[in-house]
Design an enzyme around this catalytic site. Structure first.
Site: not given
Ligand code: NAD
Ligand code: USQ
Length: 398
Positions: A145, A187, A189-190, A193
């Site tokens: 991320t 967070s 979560y972050h 990573k």
């Molecule tokens: P998602 O939650 O939709 O998909 C994740 C999938 O992984 C799900 O199908 C879940 O069931 C599976 N999973 C989780 N833990 C598991 C485990 N222990 N064993 C087997 N399967 C498991 O998430 P996404 O939005 O598709 O994101 C995928 C990846 O990309 C994540 O690692 C996330 O951090 C990264 N990412 C997502 C975004 C975004 O905006 N969606 C942005 C940056 C990075």
């Molecule tokens: N935000 C708002 N209003 C909303 C939702 C979010 O103002 O209704 C703000 C949040 O406070 C934050 C920003 O928008 O400042 C981004 O929030 P987000 O939920 O879109 O993104 P984030 O929590 O950072 O997480 C998402 C994905 C995560 C990925 C990350 C990439 O869920 O898996 O790693 O984006 S990044 O943001 O570049 O780190």
């Protein structure tokens, strides 16, 4: 190529699996379907009516494309099965999406914090350990991320792709070294990573594993050409306060006339990428891995940056839906600059899909089509980064 997609039933994983299978790769999805269970836990559903995975896979087979295999497995817990699968398939590449990815979900409670750390760190640790035993030449492509770099301290400096030159001074001596860019997660979560990054560093150095870590920005959109082939292939679209990400949330809110939920002043600047570019980037990354013994390859997977309030205003101007500034539930810098290097994927051939009127309309139309599935009670984020101060009981009267 033989490619295993860990987390292939999720938002990015499903679209990527179809994209790679459509290009003739031999794809196996591994997933424990926990993301679907999180929807049940939260009492919410994807805006789009996603089908059971078996039905999705059958619909894909019916398109005449190369079929996709599925193994139900918890990557974090079922170590023996994972190693056996790697041995049986002998993958050329493994794409690792299988983590709990929502920041608000990771902050909900002590259970959610510990679950996110246990799941994400153990999943990555198990994958690397099993690769050493079963497929040491395979290429691991992990979804990291942009959030590992943090927001707020760069003062306009460009964030490099993973590494930075540094001068270390201690005990009167000085050393010029290249280090991982200092982490600053926002967070739990972050933070997971950033822990993944250390696991990759170690396994690349000690075992010569080939690892690419893609620091991805916020993904928006929902459809790719492959998910549009049949309604049963529709991709997930999260709009709720836990899993919905900001731009898709605003577009879904606009579709039903709900005020756009800007946290704080909306001065947060973030990196974005469309799902169509996500799948393309992964294809490009798979084909360009480091050699054994080389350092982890880190690429920033994003195409543009935007300030949250500007996005909200743009959507408001377009749709007439008002912007609402809300108390920010997160602990984050209220305003930040963000300049990001993303040369690597551009050089590999990425042709960025930029935010455009047409694409915004497309997402609003998808959201509008399924608007009756939106539960307005689930829109506002209920997770809090910091617990409110406990109210002191009044001193007992003398
Ligand atoms: P998602 O939650 O939709 O998909 C994740 C999938 O992984 C799900 O199908 C879940 O069931 C599976 N999973 C989780 N833990 C598991 C485990 N222990 N064993 C087997 N399967 C498991 O998430 P996404 O939005 O598709 O994101 C995928 C990846 O990309 C994540 O690692 C996330 O951090 C990264 N990412 C997502 C975004 C975004 O905006 N969606 C942005 C940056 C990075
Ligand atoms: N935000 C708002 N209003 C909303 C939702 C979010 O103002 O209704 C703000 C949040 O406070 C934050 C920003 O928008 O400042 C981004 O929030 P987000 O939920 O879109 O993104 P984030 O929590 O950072 O997480 C998402 C994905 C995560 C990925 C990350 C990439 O869920 O898996 O790693 O984006 S990044 O943001 O570049 O780190």
């Amino acid at each position: 190529m033989k490619i295993i997609i860990l987390g292939g039933d999720g938002f990015c994983g499903w679209a990527t699996s179809l994209h790679l299978a459509a290009r003739g790769h031999d794809v196996t999805i591994v997933d424990n379907l926990v993301r679907r269970r999180a929807d049940e836990e939260l009492g919410v559903q994807s805006l789009t009516p996603i089908r059971e995975l078996t039905e999705r896979l059958e619909a894909w087979r019916e398109t005449g494309n190369r079929p996709i295999a599925f193994e139900e497995m918890d990557v974090a817990k079922d170590y023996d099965a994972l190693e056996a699968l790697f041995r049986r398939i002998g993958p050329d590449a493994i794409v690792h999406f299988a983590e709990q990815r929502a920041a608000p979900y990771s902050m909900k409670s002590p259970w959610h914090k510990r679950y996110t750390v246990d799941n994400n760190v153990n999943a990555t640790s198990a994958v690397l350990c099993a690769m050493v035993e079963a497929c040491p030449d395979a290429h691991l492509v992990h979804l990291g991320t942009m959030g590992v770099y943090g927001y707020g301290k760069t003062k306009g400096m460009m964030i490099p792709e993973g590494y930075i030159d540094a001068t270390l001074r201690s005990g009167g001596a000085e050393a010029n070294v290249e280090i991982l860019y200092p982490v600053d997660p926002g967070s739990i979560y972050h933070m997971t990573k950033t822990l993944d990054q250390l696991l990759f560093l170690y396994y690349a150095k000690n075992d010569g594993l080939r690892v690419t870590d893609l620091h991805q920005g916020i993904v928006w959109g929902t459809s790719t050409p492959e998910t549009e082939l049949d309604e049963r292939l529709v991709n997930r679209f999260d709009y709720d306060g836990d899993y919905g990400t900001v731009l898709n949330r605003f577009l879904a809110q606009a579709a039903i006339g709900h005020p756009l939920t800007v946290h704080g002043t909306g001065g947060q600047t973030r990196a974005f990428i469309h799902i169509r570019d996500t799948v393309r980037c992964i294809e490009l990354a798979i084909g360009s891995g480091p050699a054994r013994g080389e350092r982890v390859k880190i690429m920033n997977q994003m195409t543009e940056t935007h300030r949250v309030r500007d996005l909200a205003q743009m959507i408001s101007d377009k749709t007439g839906v008002p912007v609402e500034l809300m108390e920010n539930p997160r602990k984050e810098a209220p305003e930040n600059e963000l300049v990001v290097a993303n040369d690597s994927l551009l050089k590999l051939g990425l042709d960025p899909t930029k935010l455009s009127q047409g694409l915004l309309d497309e997402v609003v139309n998808v959201a509008g089509r399924y608007a009756d599935r939106i539960d307005t009670g689930r829109i506002v984020c209920s997770s809090r980064w910091v617990r409110p101060e406990p109210v002191q009981p009044p001193l007992a009267a003398e």
